[in-house]
Design a protein around this motif. Structure first.
Motif, PDB file in Angstrom:
ATOM      1  N   ALA A  35       2.490  23.577  25.095  1.00 24.54           N
ATOM      2  CA  ALA A  35       2.453  21.759  25.392  1.00 24.54           C
ATOM      3  C   ALA A  35       2.534  21.102  26.937  1.00 24.54           C
ATOM      4  CB  ALA A  35       2.326  20.371  24.637  1.00 24.54           C
ATOM      5  N   ARG A  36       3.543  21.481  27.690  1.00 27.69           N
ATOM      6  CA  ARG A  36       4.159  21.643  28.867  1.00 27.69           C
ATOM      7  C   ARG A  36       3.750  22.443  29.993  1.00 27.69           C
ATOM      8  NH1 ARG A  36       8.515  20.493  25.274  1.00 27.69           N
ATOM      9  NH2 ARG A  36       9.552  22.266  25.418  1.00 27.69           N
ATOM     10  N   HIS A  37       3.309  23.424  29.616  1.00 26.66           N
ATOM     11  CA  HIS A  37       2.095  23.832  30.198  1.00 26.66           C
ATOM     12  C   HIS A  37       0.846  23.626  30.382  1.00 26.66           C
ATOM     13  CE1 HIS A  37       4.559  27.608  31.659  1.00 26.66           C
ATOM     14  NE2 HIS A  37       5.365  27.177  30.178  1.00 26.66           N
ATOM     15  N   GLY A  38       0.695  22.880  29.696  1.00 23.07           N
ATOM     16  CA  GLY A  38      -0.738  22.042  29.417  1.00 23.07           C
ATOM     17  C   GLY A  38      -1.735  22.737  29.112  1.00 23.07           C
TER      18      GLY A  38
ATOM     19  N   HIS B 132       3.467  34.429  27.242  1.00 20.20           N
ATOM     20  CA  HIS B 132       3.012  34.214  28.278  1.00 20.20           C
ATOM     21  C   HIS B 132       2.007  34.976  29.401  1.00 20.20           C
ATOM     22  CE1 HIS B 132       7.038  31.769  28.732  1.00 20.20           C
ATOM     23  NE2 HIS B 132       7.361  32.373  27.044  1.00 20.20           N
TER      24      HIS B 132
ATOM     25  N   LYS C  50      -3.656  22.517  25.038  1.00 20.42           N
ATOM     26  CA  LYS C  50      -3.844  22.213  23.955  1.00 20.42           C
ATOM     27  C   LYS C  50      -2.964  23.098  21.969  1.00 20.42           C
ATOM     28  CE  LYS C  50      -7.494  19.569  26.103  1.00 20.42           C
ATOM     29  NZ  LYS C  50      -7.550  20.633  27.699  1.00 20.42           N
TER      30      LYS C  50
ATOM     31  N   GLU D 269       8.219  24.286  18.118  1.00 18.09           N
ATOM     32  CA  GLU D 269       8.920  24.470  19.815  1.00 18.09           C
ATOM     33  C   GLU D 269       8.538  25.156  20.765  1.00 18.09           C
ATOM     34  OE1 GLU D 269      13.909  24.987  19.809  1.00 18.09           O
ATOM     35  OE2 GLU D 269      13.614  25.303  18.206  1.00 18.09           O
TER      36      GLU D 269
ATOM     37  N   THR E  64       5.111  25.985  20.554  1.00 15.90           N
ATOM     38  CA  THR E  64       4.202  24.308  20.820  1.00 15.90           C
ATOM     39  C   THR E  64       4.667  23.609  22.038  1.00 15.90           C
ATOM     40  OG1 THR E  64       4.392  22.732  18.798  1.00 15.90           O
ATOM     41  CG2 THR E  64       3.037  25.082  18.386  1.00 15.90           C
ATOM     42  N   HIS E  65       5.912  23.248  21.973  1.00 11.22           N
ATOM     43  CA  HIS E  65       6.330  21.817  22.759  1.00 11.22           C
ATOM     44  C   HIS E  65       6.110  22.798  24.140  1.00 11.22           C
ATOM     45  CE1 HIS E  65       8.553  19.800  19.171  1.00 11.22           C
ATOM     46  NE2 HIS E  65       6.996  19.649  19.698  1.00 11.22           N
ATOM     47  N   LEU E  66       6.284  24.161  24.469  1.00 10.14           N
ATOM     48  CA  LEU E  66       6.580  24.762  25.498  1.00 10.14           C
ATOM     49  C   LEU E  66       4.918  25.264  26.095  1.00 10.14           C
ATOM     50  CD1 LEU E  66       7.943  26.706  27.710  1.00 10.14           C
ATOM     51  CD2 LEU E  66       7.414  28.705  25.985  1.00 10.14           C
TER      52      LEU E  66
ATOM     53  N   LYS F 200      -3.975  28.038  29.008  1.00  9.24           N
ATOM     54  CA  LYS F 200      -4.189  26.653  29.974  1.00  9.24           C
ATOM     55  C   LYS F 200      -5.519  26.180  29.940  1.00  9.24           C
ATOM     56  CE  LYS F 200      -1.376  26.196  33.003  1.00  9.24           C
ATOM     57  NZ  LYS F 200      -0.933  27.032  34.532  1.00  9.24           N
TER      58      LYS F 200
END
Length: 274
Positions: free
Chosen positions: A205-208, A168, A210, A199, A201-203, A175
């Motif tokens: 990706a949701r933050h933008g 974080h 790659k 999981e 990587t999914h988080l 990003k």
């Protein structure tokens, strides 16, 4: 989270070495329009080699040298049009080990140059920033003079709370990166649902970001070597990992990726959070 303020430790050295050590943090400050709090002081007793011999530089000349570095850093910040403050050692009435950690508490990111063979003073300052500030710390090898933000990021993921804080803390950098590879050493520990790197990587990706996942094996070289090998193969220019301080017996028996990194010095810019 955004990077609005960077606490930058600058070790007095030759002006060329100083320029190399501040290239990446100033590039980050430009990219994020961040304020820079530059702290210019020696982590330990510093003796730059005098021009004409091997004798130690007198204290008055040492102080003048540090003042010259302070002015040099100020000029570099002004040239880039950054918002900043620069403070030298005369600004501090307490131990240098506390200075960076205190400034990091009111910043988003701490940065310092840190390489192999760092003396006890530099280790003390780095440990204070990593373990006492509550903020992420970016360690930059002295040989790394890249003047652009990282574009290929490796995340060492073990689902620890320290790794979560590191991820974080690094989000603003990830990003903007061209690629983010999440690495887990799959034969080192088991991951429950909610802890998996996939999981994560999914988080990201949701933050933008790659983001992609790459499992690696611990092998005979240990966790640290497996992560660094993956970073080298990906040509990464930033490593993100949690920092954990174990008891000495634990380090002796089980090893410690954090202590390995501090003992050997990072081979690429490394963002740590505890």
């Amino acid at each position: 989270m955004a990077v609005t303020t960077i606490a930058l430790h600058v070790e007095p050295d030759t002006l060329g070495a100083v320029d190399a050590s501040i290239a990446l943090p100033l590039a980050l400050a430009e990219a994020h329009s961040a304020h820079v709090a530059a702290l210019v002081f020696a982590a330990s007793v510093y003796r730059p080699e005098p021009p004409g011999g091997d004798a130690e530089m007198p204290e008055t000349e040492l102080a003048a040298h540090e003042d010259g570095v302070l002015l040099h850093v100020r000029a570099a910040l002004e040239t880039r049009g950054l918002r900043f403050e620069v403070r030298g050692r005369s600004s501090f009435a307490y131990g240098v080990g506390e200075v960076l950690a205190d400034q990091m508490r009111v910043s988003d990111l701490g940065v310092m140059s840190f390489g192999s063979g760092a003396d006890i003073g530099k280790r003390f300052v780095a440990n204070g920033g990593i373990f006492s500030s509550g903020r992420p710390m970016l360690l930059v090898p002295p040989s790394h003079a890249a003047a652009s933000p990282p574009s290929r990021v490796i995340v060492a993921w073990d689902a620890s709370t320290a790794a979560v804080r590191a991820v974080h803390g690094a989000l603003p950098l990830m990003k903007r990166a061209d690629s983010v590879t999440v690495v887990s050493v799959t034969d080192d520990k088991e991951f429950r649902p909610g802890q998996s790197a996939v999981e994560l990587t999914h988080l990201l990706a949701r933050h933008g970001a790659k983001a992609n996942f790459r499992p690696v094996q611990r092998g005979s070289g240990g966790v640290t070597r497996a992560i660094l090998d993956a970073a080298r193969e990906a040509q990464a220019d930033l490593l993100v990992m949690g920092a954990v301080r174990h008891a000495p017996l634990h380090n002796l028996v089980f090893g410690s990726a954090t202590m390995d990194l501090l003992d050997q010095g990072p081979t690429l810019p490394t963002l740590l959070a505890a």
